[in-house]
Design an enzyme around this catalytic site. Sequence first.
Site, PDB file in Angstrom:
ATOM      1  N   ASP A  30       0.845  -1.193   0.000  1.00 50.52           N
ATOM      2  CA  ASP A  30       0.000   0.000   0.000  1.00 50.52           C
ATOM      3  C   ASP A  30       0.884   1.247   0.000  1.00 50.52           C
ATOM      4  O   ASP A  30       1.887   1.313   0.716  1.00 50.52           O
ATOM      5  CB  ASP A  30      -0.911  -0.009   1.237  1.00 50.52           C
ATOM      6  CG  ASP A  30      -2.069   0.960   1.107  1.00 50.52           C
ATOM      7  OD1 ASP A  30      -3.224   0.505   1.034  1.00 50.52           O
ATOM      8  OD2 ASP A  30      -1.817   2.187   1.082  1.00 50.52           O
ATOM      9  N   ASN A  87     -12.658  -3.639   3.069  1.00 51.16           N
ATOM     10  CA  ASN A  87     -13.574  -2.513   3.197  1.00 51.16           C
ATOM     11  C   ASN A  87     -14.560  -2.551   2.023  1.00 51.16           C
ATOM     12  O   ASN A  87     -14.146  -2.710   0.868  1.00 51.16           O
ATOM     13  CB  ASN A  87     -12.799  -1.190   3.184  1.00 51.16           C
ATOM     14  CG  ASN A  87     -11.877  -1.061   4.378  1.00 51.16           C
ATOM     15  OD1 ASN A  87     -12.169  -1.580   5.455  1.00 51.16           O
ATOM     16  ND2 ASN A  87     -10.753  -0.381   4.201  1.00 51.16           N
ATOM     17  N   GLN A  94     -14.485   2.039   1.942  1.00 50.85           N
ATOM     18  CA  GLN A  94     -13.824   1.718   0.671  1.00 50.85           C
ATOM     19  C   GLN A  94     -13.581   2.990  -0.135  1.00 50.85           C
ATOM     20  O   GLN A  94     -14.487   3.795  -0.330  1.00 50.85           O
ATOM     21  CB  GLN A  94     -14.717   0.763  -0.136  1.00 50.85           C
ATOM     22  CG  GLN A  94     -14.078   0.322  -1.450  1.00 50.85           C
ATOM     23  CD  GLN A  94     -14.931  -0.687  -2.208  1.00 50.85           C
ATOM     24  OE1 GLN A  94     -16.049  -1.013  -1.786  1.00 50.85           O
ATOM     25  NE2 GLN A  94     -14.420  -1.167  -3.322  1.00 50.85           N
ATOM     26  N   SER A  95     -12.346   3.179  -0.584  1.00 51.98           N
ATOM     27  CA  SER A  95     -12.020   4.371  -1.368  1.00 51.98           C
ATOM     28  C   SER A  95     -11.611   4.050  -2.799  1.00 51.98           C
ATOM     29  O   SER A  95     -11.634   4.936  -3.659  1.00 51.98           O
ATOM     30  CB  SER A  95     -10.904   5.172  -0.679  1.00 51.98           C
ATOM     31  OG  SER A  95      -9.711   4.419  -0.615  1.00 51.98           O
ATOM     32  N   VAL A  96     -11.215   2.815  -3.079  1.00 50.51           N
ATOM     33  CA  VAL A  96     -10.881   2.406  -4.450  1.00 50.51           C
ATOM     34  C   VAL A  96     -11.878   1.319  -4.858  1.00 50.51           C
ATOM     35  O   VAL A  96     -12.000   0.289  -4.174  1.00 50.51           O
ATOM     36  CB  VAL A  96      -9.434   1.876  -4.550  1.00 50.51           C
ATOM     37  CG1 VAL A  96      -9.147   1.377  -5.962  1.00 50.51           C
ATOM     38  CG2 VAL A  96      -8.430   2.962  -4.151  1.00 50.51           C
ATOM     39  N   HIS A 100     -10.335  -5.423  -2.980  1.00 51.37           N
ATOM     40  CA  HIS A 100      -8.973  -5.614  -2.467  1.00 51.37           C
ATOM     41  C   HIS A 100      -9.017  -6.070  -1.015  1.00 51.37           C
ATOM     42  O   HIS A 100      -9.875  -5.648  -0.239  1.00 51.37           O
ATOM     43  CB  HIS A 100      -8.133  -4.342  -2.591  1.00 51.37           C
ATOM     44  CG  HIS A 100      -8.795  -3.112  -2.049  1.00 51.37           C
ATOM     45  ND1 HIS A 100      -9.771  -2.439  -2.737  1.00 51.37           N
ATOM     46  CD2 HIS A 100      -8.626  -2.436  -0.890  1.00 51.37           C
ATOM     47  CE1 HIS A 100     -10.177  -1.400  -2.042  1.00 51.37           C
ATOM     48  NE2 HIS A 100      -9.503  -1.371  -0.893  1.00 51.37           N
TER      49      HIS A 100
HETATM   50  P1  5GP Z   1      -9.734   1.233   0.709  1.00 52.67           P
HETATM   51  O1  5GP Z   1      -9.765   2.541   1.433  1.00 52.67           O
HETATM   52  O2  5GP Z   1     -10.496   1.322  -0.603  1.00 52.67           O
HETATM   53  O3  5GP Z   1     -10.143   0.047   1.520  1.00 52.67           O
HETATM   54  O4  5GP Z   1      -8.219   0.964   0.343  1.00 52.67           O
HETATM   55  C1  5GP Z   1      -7.580   1.507  -0.764  1.00 52.67           C
HETATM   56  C2  5GP Z   1      -6.121   1.504  -0.464  1.00 52.67           C
HETATM   57  O5  5GP Z   1      -5.427   1.748  -1.673  1.00 52.67           O
HETATM   58  C3  5GP Z   1      -5.668   2.565   0.552  1.00 52.67           C
HETATM   59  O6  5GP Z   1      -5.083   1.949   1.686  1.00 52.67           O
HETATM   60  C4  5GP Z   1      -4.691   3.408  -0.241  1.00 52.67           C
HETATM   61  O7  5GP Z   1      -3.595   3.848   0.527  1.00 52.67           O
HETATM   62  C5  5GP Z   1      -4.266   2.468  -1.371  1.00 52.67           C
HETATM   63  N1  5GP Z   1      -3.849   3.133  -2.574  1.00 52.67           N
HETATM   64  C6  5GP Z   1      -4.509   4.149  -3.212  1.00 52.67           C
HETATM   65  N2  5GP Z   1      -3.837   4.511  -4.312  1.00 52.67           N
HETATM   66  C7  5GP Z   1      -2.741   3.707  -4.385  1.00 52.67           C
HETATM   67  C8  5GP Z   1      -1.657   3.629  -5.310  1.00 52.67           C
HETATM   68  O8  5GP Z   1      -1.574   4.361  -6.305  1.00 52.67           O
HETATM   69  N3  5GP Z   1      -0.705   2.693  -5.069  1.00 52.67           N
HETATM   70  C9  5GP Z   1      -0.786   1.854  -3.991  1.00 52.67           C
HETATM   71  N4  5GP Z   1       0.230   0.972  -3.852  1.00 52.67           N
HETATM   72  N5  5GP Z   1      -1.779   1.919  -3.085  1.00 52.67           N
HETATM   73  C10 5GP Z   1      -2.758   2.833  -3.285  1.00 52.67           C
END
Ligand code: 5GP
Length: 114
Positions: A30, A87, A94-96, A100
């Site tokens: 991450d 998430n 969830q942000s992406v 995952h």
């Molecule tokens: P979420 O918040 O959706 O559960 O997790 C998304 C994760 O993706 C976050 O922990 C964030 O730091 C990670 N992330 C977002 N953009 C990138 C990226 O460009 N590269 C990597 N390696 N991680 C990313």
Amino acid sequence: MAQTIFDKIIAREISARIVYEDDDVLAFYDVAPKAPTHILVIPKKPIENLLATTEHDTVLLGKLLAASVHVARAEGLASDGFRVVINTGKNGGQSVDHLHLHILGGRQMAWPPG
Ligand code: 5GP
């Protein structure tokens, strides 16, 4: 489904510290770690989140968990333990929008999570 940053990592259009790859799964560190070891395990197939999975994804979901165990062992997390988090949606944080699994380790985790 709209392209996400993870599709670009799969396509090697942006770099990531990749620690595991097979035909169906990719795992990489991450970029903004929430623990000393923080790795994301994703399907190469674009699936928005857990809610978007179907019965056709049952084997893939198993592969994601198996890859998480492999990666956790390979990155030295087996002896002290680790956490796997998925998430999902707004309240899940969830942000992406590409399914995952977070592998978090290297420190004592709190419970319940925030
Ligand atoms: P979420 O918040 O959706 O559960 O997790 C998304 C994760 O993706 C976050 O922990 C964030 O730091 C990670 N992330 C977002 N953009 C990138 C990226 O460009 N590269 C990597 N390696 N991680 C990313």
